[in-house]
Design a protein around this motif. Structure first.
Motif, PDB file in Angstrom:
ATOM      1  N   LEU A  34       0.829  -1.208   0.000  1.00  0.00           N
ATOM      2  CA  LEU A  34       0.000   0.000   0.000  1.00  0.00           C
ATOM      3  C   LEU A  34       0.864   1.259   0.000  1.00  0.00           C
ATOM      4  N   GLY A  35       1.948   1.238   0.744  1.00  0.00           N
ATOM      5  CA  GLY A  35       2.860   2.390   0.750  1.00  0.00           C
ATOM      6  C   GLY A  35       3.444   2.654  -0.624  1.00  0.00           C
ATOM      7  N   ALA A  36       3.871   1.598  -1.304  1.00  0.00           N
ATOM      8  CA  ALA A  36       4.415   1.757  -2.659  1.00  0.00           C
ATOM      9  C   ALA A  36       3.338   2.241  -3.627  1.00  0.00           C
ATOM     10  N   GLY A  37       2.133   1.748  -3.474  1.00  0.00           N
ATOM     11  CA  GLY A  37       1.030   2.183  -4.336  1.00  0.00           C
ATOM     12  C   GLY A  37       0.690   3.647  -4.139  1.00  0.00           C
ATOM     13  N   LEU A  38       0.681   4.105  -2.891  1.00  0.00           N
ATOM     14  CA  LEU A  38       0.400   5.516  -2.628  1.00  0.00           C
ATOM     15  C   LEU A  38       1.494   6.413  -3.181  1.00  0.00           C
ATOM     16  N   ARG A  39       2.738   5.987  -3.064  1.00  0.00           N
ATOM     17  CA  ARG A  39       3.850   6.771  -3.604  1.00  0.00           C
ATOM     18  C   ARG A  39       3.741   6.858  -5.128  1.00  0.00           C
ATOM     19  N   ALA A  40       3.404   5.764  -5.768  1.00  0.00           N
ATOM     20  CA  ALA A  40       3.250   5.765  -7.230  1.00  0.00           C
ATOM     21  C   ALA A  40       2.083   6.656  -7.649  1.00  0.00           C
ATOM     22  N   ALA A  41       0.987   6.602  -6.913  1.00  0.00           N
ATOM     23  CA  ALA A  41      -0.169   7.455  -7.241  1.00  0.00           C
ATOM     24  C   ALA A  41       0.188   8.925  -7.077  1.00  0.00           C
ATOM     25  N   GLY A  42       0.962   9.254  -6.058  1.00  0.00           N
ATOM     26  CA  GLY A  42       1.405  10.635  -5.871  1.00  0.00           C
ATOM     27  C   GLY A  42       2.299  11.100  -7.001  1.00  0.00           C
ATOM     28  N   ALA A  43       3.179  10.232  -7.468  1.00  0.00           N
ATOM     29  CA  ALA A  43       4.067  10.587  -8.577  1.00  0.00           C
ATOM     30  C   ALA A  43       3.270  10.814  -9.851  1.00  0.00           C
ATOM     31  N   VAL A  44       2.247  10.016 -10.081  1.00  0.00           N
ATOM     32  CA  VAL A  44       1.407  10.192 -11.264  1.00  0.00           C
ATOM     33  C   VAL A  44       0.658  11.525 -11.184  1.00  0.00           C
ATOM     34  N   ALA A  45       0.137  11.854 -10.009  1.00  0.00           N
ATOM     35  CA  ALA A  45      -0.584  13.118  -9.846  1.00  0.00           C
ATOM     36  C   ALA A  45       0.355  14.306 -10.057  1.00  0.00           C
ATOM     37  N   ASP A  46       1.579  14.237  -9.522  1.00  0.00           N
ATOM     38  CA  ASP A  46       2.558  15.311  -9.722  1.00  0.00           C
ATOM     39  C   ASP A  46       2.924  15.448 -11.189  1.00  0.00           C
ATOM     40  N   GLY A  47       3.084  14.334 -11.868  1.00  0.00           N
ATOM     41  CA  GLY A  47       3.412  14.364 -13.292  1.00  0.00           C
ATOM     42  C   GLY A  47       2.296  14.961 -14.121  1.00  0.00           C
ATOM     43  N   ALA A  48       1.067  14.656 -13.770  1.00  0.00           N
ATOM     44  CA  ALA A  48      -0.075  15.212 -14.493  1.00  0.00           C
ATOM     45  C   ALA A  48      -0.165  16.721 -14.292  1.00  0.00           C
ATOM     46  N   GLN A  49       0.088  17.190 -13.073  1.00  0.00           N
ATOM     47  CA  GLN A  49       0.060  18.627 -12.809  1.00  0.00           C
ATOM     48  C   GLN A  49       1.181  19.334 -13.548  1.00  0.00           C
ATOM     49  N   ARG A  50       2.349  18.734 -13.565  1.00  0.00           N
ATOM     50  CA  ARG A  50       3.489  19.327 -14.293  1.00  0.00           C
ATOM     51  C   ARG A  50       3.182  19.408 -15.793  1.00  0.00           C
ATOM     52  N   LEU A  51       2.588  18.358 -16.326  1.00  0.00           N
ATOM     53  CA  LEU A  51       2.226  18.358 -17.745  1.00  0.00           C
ATOM     54  C   LEU A  51       1.212  19.457 -18.050  1.00  0.00           C
ATOM     55  N   ALA A  52       0.231  19.656 -17.185  1.00  0.00           N
ATOM     56  CA  ALA A  52      -0.758  20.714 -17.389  1.00  0.00           C
ATOM     57  C   ALA A  52      -0.085  22.082 -17.341  1.00  0.00           C
ATOM     58  N   ASP A  53       0.843  22.288 -16.407  1.00  0.00           N
ATOM     59  CA  ASP A  53       1.550  23.563 -16.307  1.00  0.00           C
ATOM     60  C   ASP A  53       2.398  23.838 -17.542  1.00  0.00           C
ATOM     61  N   VAL A  54       3.130  22.840 -18.002  1.00  0.00           N
ATOM     62  CA  VAL A  54       3.989  23.023 -19.172  1.00  0.00           C
ATOM     63  C   VAL A  54       3.147  23.266 -20.426  1.00  0.00           C
ATOM     64  N   THR A  55       2.024  22.574 -20.542  1.00  0.00           N
ATOM     65  CA  THR A  55       1.144  22.774 -21.694  1.00  0.00           C
ATOM     66  C   THR A  55       0.578  24.190 -21.713  1.00  0.00           C
TER      67      THR A  55
END
Length: 130
Positions: A34-55
């Motif tokens: 569960l800890g690894a899954g939460l960390r991966a979900a957080g990384a995906v959310a950060d990546g999506a926000q970064r992509l929206a900002d760069v776009t």
């Protein structure tokens, strides 16, 4: 004389189930997963926000360069700041116009920054005399 073996008592059958150690190991495995899954979900959310900002920053830079092209004027050498609002956020940017070896062209860099001042995108165009 042979000694006769005494019958051993039959052990009571253990009830089916898990031992405490097995349960603790299973809980540890679930917690790590569960800890690894939460960390991966957080990384995906950060990546999506970064992509929206760069776009959005890319759109701001594109818009500024298109505005220069549509003005039909030969840009002067120097720096100019601009503000842009995309996707509900404000972005600060600057246009840096530099001469080129050919005096009929100018190099224009559009830099767009986020709130903390990090450059999100740099877009370069070469504009010629009309």
């Amino acid at each position: 004389m042979r000694r006769r073996a005494t019958p051993r008592r039959a052990r009571a059958a253990a009830p089916p189930g898990f031992t405490l150690l097995e349960v603790l190991v299973a809980l540890a495995v679930v917690a790590v997963t569960l800890g690894a899954g939460l960390r991966a979900a957080g990384a995906v959310a950060d990546g999506a926000q970064r992509l929206a900002d760069v776009t959005a920053a890319q759109w701001c830079a594109d818009n500024q360069l298109a505005e220069l092209r549509l003005a039909g004027e030969f840009p002067g050498v120097g720096d100019a700041d601009f503000q842009c609002r995309q996707l509900g956020r404000d972005y600060a940017g600057s246009l840096r116009t530099r001469p080129t070896p050919n005096p009929n062209f100018r190099r224009v860099d559009a830099l767009v920054r986020d709130d903390s001042g990090r450059t999100l995108v740099t877009l370069t165009a070469v504009l010629g005399r009309p």
